[in-house]
Design an enzyme around this catalytic site. Structure first.
Site, mmCIF file in Angstrom:
data_model
loop_
_atom_site.group_PDB
_atom_site.id
_atom_site.type_symbol
_atom_site.label_atom_id
_atom_site.label_comp_id
_atom_site.label_asym_id
_atom_site.label_seq_id
_atom_site.Cartn_x
_atom_site.Cartn_y
_atom_site.Cartn_z
ATOM 1 N N ARG A 159 -40.578 -21.478 -22.072
ATOM 2 C CA ARG A 159 -39.829 -21.324 -20.827
ATOM 3 C C ARG A 159 -38.661 -22.302 -20.885
ATOM 4 O O ARG A 159 -38.813 -23.502 -20.638
ATOM 5 C CB ARG A 159 -40.722 -21.570 -19.615
ATOM 6 C CG ARG A 159 -41.757 -20.480 -19.386
ATOM 7 C CD ARG A 159 -41.132 -19.124 -19.191
ATOM 8 N NE ARG A 159 -42.120 -18.079 -18.895
ATOM 9 C CZ ARG A 159 -41.798 -16.803 -18.721
ATOM 10 N NH1 ARG A 159 -40.527 -16.411 -18.845
ATOM 11 N NH2 ARG A 159 -42.738 -15.906 -18.458
ATOM 12 N N ALA B 141 -47.552 -11.017 -17.651
ATOM 13 C CA ALA B 141 -46.875 -10.873 -16.359
ATOM 14 C C ALA B 141 -45.512 -10.248 -16.579
ATOM 15 O O ALA B 141 -44.978 -10.264 -17.694
ATOM 16 C CB ALA B 141 -46.735 -12.233 -15.671
ATOM 17 N N GLU C 169 -47.496 -4.199 -18.369
ATOM 18 C CA GLU C 169 -47.294 -5.551 -18.894
ATOM 19 C C GLU C 169 -48.456 -5.978 -19.785
ATOM 20 O O GLU C 169 -48.256 -6.655 -20.798
ATOM 21 C CB GLU C 169 -47.115 -6.542 -17.741
ATOM 22 C CG GLU C 169 -45.853 -6.334 -16.923
ATOM 23 C CD GLU C 169 -44.588 -6.488 -17.749
ATOM 24 O OE1 GLU C 169 -44.580 -7.296 -18.713
ATOM 25 O OE2 GLU C 169 -43.603 -5.800 -17.440
ATOM 26 N N GLU D 156 -47.369 -6.954 -23.569
ATOM 27 C CA GLU D 156 -47.399 -8.355 -23.984
ATOM 28 C C GLU D 156 -48.582 -8.693 -24.883
ATOM 29 O O GLU D 156 -48.435 -9.500 -25.810
ATOM 30 C CB GLU D 156 -47.401 -9.267 -22.754
ATOM 31 C CG GLU D 156 -46.104 -9.228 -21.976
ATOM 32 C CD GLU D 156 -45.946 -10.406 -21.031
ATOM 33 O OE1 GLU D 156 -46.876 -11.246 -20.953
ATOM 34 O OE2 GLU D 156 -44.899 -10.505 -20.375
ATOM 35 N N GLU E 35 -40.465 -13.446 -26.189
ATOM 36 C CA GLU E 35 -41.688 -12.705 -26.500
ATOM 37 C C GLU E 35 -41.877 -12.516 -28.008
ATOM 38 O O GLU E 35 -43.000 -12.315 -28.468
ATOM 39 C CB GLU E 35 -41.671 -11.359 -25.794
ATOM 40 C CG GLU E 35 -41.831 -11.490 -24.270
ATOM 41 C CD GLU E 35 -41.878 -10.147 -23.571
ATOM 42 O OE1 GLU E 35 -41.552 -9.121 -24.227
ATOM 43 O OE2 GLU E 35 -42.235 -10.111 -22.381
#
Length: 234
Positions: free
Chosen positions: A77, A89, A106, A110, A158
């Site tokens: 992040r 998420a 999601e 993910e 990702e």
């Protein structure tokens, strides 16, 4: 303490309140959020200015296997300079009205899982003093492996994301120790732990339960657009 009013069970609820907005100004536009300023009339007739971020909203998934291990991602992040332990998420795209479908998407995109048992775990507002985001967290069980949806491209953070399993008890210990800080991870893990340990899972809301905050957001967004300054659909 005796002078304080004690709320009854039916009174323990957030109240929808909207003071008149006299003006709405777009201060800056972004890829996901716009930064805006409202001039709001208070009940005593004065006017206050409030700056905040508009946001499309999001969902998170606490995916739990039969051994009470949680599927987590470790993701960079950039704004905080941490690789955080997070749940699967994602954002709610414009026009989407099935929050469950967003969560299922999601989970597949993910971490490449599907689930047979979905329930609403908790709804919350990420930072309501400065951010419009509302977030629904689902509990997903009965996991099975699936491929990513056709056309989905892994990119940016990702592409460097690690998918792991962690025991629910270990995750809760890490939260209390201050080692896990993503808000959806914290809220979701503690809610799942409380639901499982108190026998509440079977009484959790259905996966398609109403989400009143979304209806309020949509009505507010329409009023905002009528005032000008922000025109993109949310």
């Amino acid at each position: 303490m005796s002078e304080l009013r004690i709320l009854g069970p039916d009174e323990v609820t957030d109240e929808v309140v909207g003071w008149p907005v006299r003006s709405h100004t777009l201060l800056g536009g972004g890829l996901v959020s716009d930064f805006v300023r409202d001039e709001v009339e208070t009940p005593d007739g004065s006017v206050m200015k409030r700056d905040y971020l508009l946001h499309p909203g999001a969902v998170g998934v606490i995916a739990l296997d039969e051994a009470e291990r949680v599927v987590v991602v470790r993701q960079l992040r950039h704004p905080v300079g941490f690789r955080l332990i997070e749940p699967p998420a994602g954002l709610i795209d414009a026009g989407e009205t099935s929050w469950l479908a967003v969560a299922q998407r999601e989970l597949a995109e993910e971490v490449e899982f599907a689930a047979s048992d979905w329930r609403v775990l908790v709804d919350y507002m990420t930072s309501p003093g400065c951010l419009q985001e509302t977030l629904r967290v689902f509990l997903a069980r009965g996991l099975s492996r699936v491929g990513r949806p056709e056309g989905f491209v892994v990119e940016h953070e990702e592409a460097d994301m690690e998918v792991c399993l962690v025991g629910l008890d270990d995750l809760v210990d890490a939260i209390y120790a201050g080692r896990v800080q993503n808000p959806t991870r914290v809220v979701g893990a503690l809610s799942a732990y409380a639901a499982l340990r108190s026998g509440r899972v079977d009484s959790l809301r259905a996966a398609d339960a109403p989400w009143p905050a979304r209806s309020v957001k949509e009505a507010r967004d329409e009023r905002i657009r009528a005032l000008g300054g922000e025109t993109r659909p949310r």
